[in-house]
Design an enzyme around this catalytic site. Sequence first.
Site, PDB file in Angstrom:
ATOM      1  N   ASN A 128       0.783  -1.233   0.000  1.00 27.69           N
ATOM      2  CA  ASN A 128       0.000   0.000   0.000  1.00 27.69           C
ATOM      3  C   ASN A 128       0.809   1.273   0.000  1.00 27.69           C
ATOM      4  OD1 ASN A 128      -2.304  -1.397   0.150  1.00 27.69           O
ATOM      5  ND2 ASN A 128      -2.720  -1.002   2.285  1.00 27.69           N
ATOM      6  N   CYS A 129       0.315   2.227  -0.753  1.00 27.31           N
ATOM      7  CA  CYS A 129       0.758   3.604  -0.581  1.00 27.31           C
ATOM      8  C   CYS A 129      -0.508   4.413  -0.312  1.00 27.31           C
ATOM      9  CB  CYS A 129       1.461   4.104  -1.822  1.00 27.31           C
ATOM     10  SG  CYS A 129       2.903   3.120  -2.241  1.00 27.31           S
ATOM     11  N   VAL A 130      -1.188   4.096   0.783  1.00 24.31           N
ATOM     12  CA  VAL A 130      -2.431   4.754   1.174  1.00 24.31           C
ATOM     13  C   VAL A 130      -2.104   5.690   2.329  1.00 24.31           C
ATOM     14  CG1 VAL A 130      -4.861   4.306   1.697  1.00 24.31           C
ATOM     15  CG2 VAL A 130      -3.478   2.531   0.706  1.00 24.31           C
TER      16      VAL A 130
END
Lengths: 427, 348
Positions: A242-244
Amino acid sequence: MRRLELGHINITDIQFGSESKIENGVLYVDEEAVKAIVLEDERIKDCKLDIAKPGESVRITPVKDVIEPRVKVEGRGGIFPGVISKVDTVGEGKTYALKGMAVVTAGKIVGFQEGIIDMTGPGADYTPFSKLNNLVVVCEPVEGIKQHDYEPAVRFAGFRVAVYLGELARELTPDKVEVFETYGIMEGAEKLPGLPRVAYVQMLQSQGLLHDTYVYGVDAKKTLSTIMTPTEIMDGAIVSGNCVSACDKNPTYVHLNNGVVHDLFEEHGKTINFVCQIITNENVYLADKQRSSDWTAKLCRLLDLDGIVLSQEGFGNPDTDLIMNCKKIEAEGVKTVIITDEYAGRDGKSQSLADADVAADAVITGGNANQVIVLPKLDKVIGTLDYVNTIAGGNEHSLREDGTIEVEIQAITGATNETGFGYLSAR
Amino acid sequence: MIKVVHYINQFFAQIGGEEMAHIPAERHDGEVKGPGAAFKAAFKDEAEIISTIVCGDSYFNEHLEEAKSTILAWVKELNPDVFIAGPAFNAGRYGVACGTIADAVQEELGIPAVTGMYVENPGADMFKNKVYTVPTKNSAAGARDAVSKMAPLALKLAKKEAIGASCQDNYMPNGTRVNFFEEKRGSRRAVDMLLKKLADKPFVTEYPMPDFDRVAPNPAVKDISKATIAIVTSGGIVPKGNPDHIESSNASHYGEYDITGVTDLTEATYETAHGGYDPVYANEDSDRVIPVDVLRDMEKEGIIGKLHNKFYTTVGNGTAVASSKAFAEEFSQKLLADGVDAVILTST
């Protein structure tokens, strides 16, 4: 019966040394050896290693993932099956974990959705990772590479380093051993008659475009809701891609140490029968949302569950998955507690979720991610402050002239975690 | 020493019950009355009640402006660090008076205020989002408990200390979410809550769901070719110039407009008052929000019976659900009286 022994190898300090080894709780890291492991991937141009210890005046940013090193000592499979180790069912036998430390991967990927870990000051209170000795791997991409090509390079580099460090513990004697036992469906019903049948339903971030989670190496957005033995995650069956927003994404460390799984095990055999873990996804299309939530509800019914804990990852769009799951599972007569976080605005006055339903009458909150915090100037930055103004939770005025940073806690890794990993809440 | 002014009604001032509710406001400087004694004890040496203001409940509510301005003038002169009203328990008019005067003291004098009352006191719903309101028991039997919560909160406000979450500083949730660190982590709290839910024991959710008033649609219209159809919108379409000044956000009223003979809404004749979306396309052609042109065609072709000659409109942007409900309750009656069979409700 399935049984996993989890041995704790306590790491009290990390130091660079000529040879990688663990001695008396000190992890010595051969810098060159680790760099070589990172640079195996031709998409990574260079990397720097650094060490950040609790209480030091150090800020790590932008943070991609946080990973606890582990090693499979006995039993089938290896750590991170389908990702680093060959595909094989994990969750049985003996695993050692390096406790009190983590591998932190850092460096620019997307820029706006990587987080901040402060090792001291007010920011440190909001991130669970300020309490760990962190080996930070700051990566730099080769020129011209696209973000979606580079993200897996850093993701895998972190796992390789973690597995390399975990291996150092293979012959050691654990400081503490935890034992987790689960039963087959019939076996559990016979052994624990009369205890409420409980499962953990975990929603995995799968919105795509660098918002992804992997299960045994499979992209979660291409999966149907399914059942796992809760010990499988302890061997790295689920990993983050993830790059949230940093505050409520689940770094791999959180998957390995999932709080709901651990706390349900605490009650297993005493007040509940912890039947299994159910995983489901958070895809963006309505048909996918409907299908996945139908399946979770169906599985809850099939397993004759009495209650579940439902956790979320991310916010906004996944709020609809959360409410759909909750509504449908409650409608099956299965009592549900949900864990989420809130985006109630900087003043705390807006409606916190994008969806709501009366069935969601038991909510645990990780707090309001829009709360503003001023982070003091710290002596050292591992990584770069170049992205602090564009990070989710920051704005063009975040990085101030005196070196302090004014951001929403959204920018702090793990601040409002929705598996209940932290202590923050709101009323 | 922190200075406190305390507001109570005729009953708690031991002047009398309902028969004395008509008495106008009185100011008793240097006197401590009724629950004031308990506050005094709770404050120890940190604060003192410099004046007690007493007012009959009927008087306050029936002479609202007069009572308010008299009391505000006194409080201004006394200039306390904090103003305490009540506790009012389940006394409805007293609760409303406490909320009203506490709110006015805060708003007009900038002096922080705290009140206390039973959760079902009508004053609670009216003022809990404006004034820190401590939930109390429904009778004066809960006075000791009420004071033990109101006093520390009042001191905190007087000292301008940061106020914690509602569960920490004992006030009714007031629509503002406040973060704090719990003693147990979230996962453990979730498991504990589930155990209670499974055992049918009471538990307190950390985030009560907002009330979504979902209305089931009526059955389908049997014969649309004979039906009178009306248009209602929250998209803010109004005659050019917005003659009734419907607010662009948080509307306080709705408009009723005659469209007898109107077959098309043009840039010259209609526009939107809505401030929550890009108005360019609605202003170019308001039929995009309320399809008068298409409905006129359908009327001509006999697909629908008739387009009702009035439409009802307001702005949905930031408008309180309570206001929307009140608008609809009123104009639904007009629609029914006019023999409308069905409504097309458009939003933006």
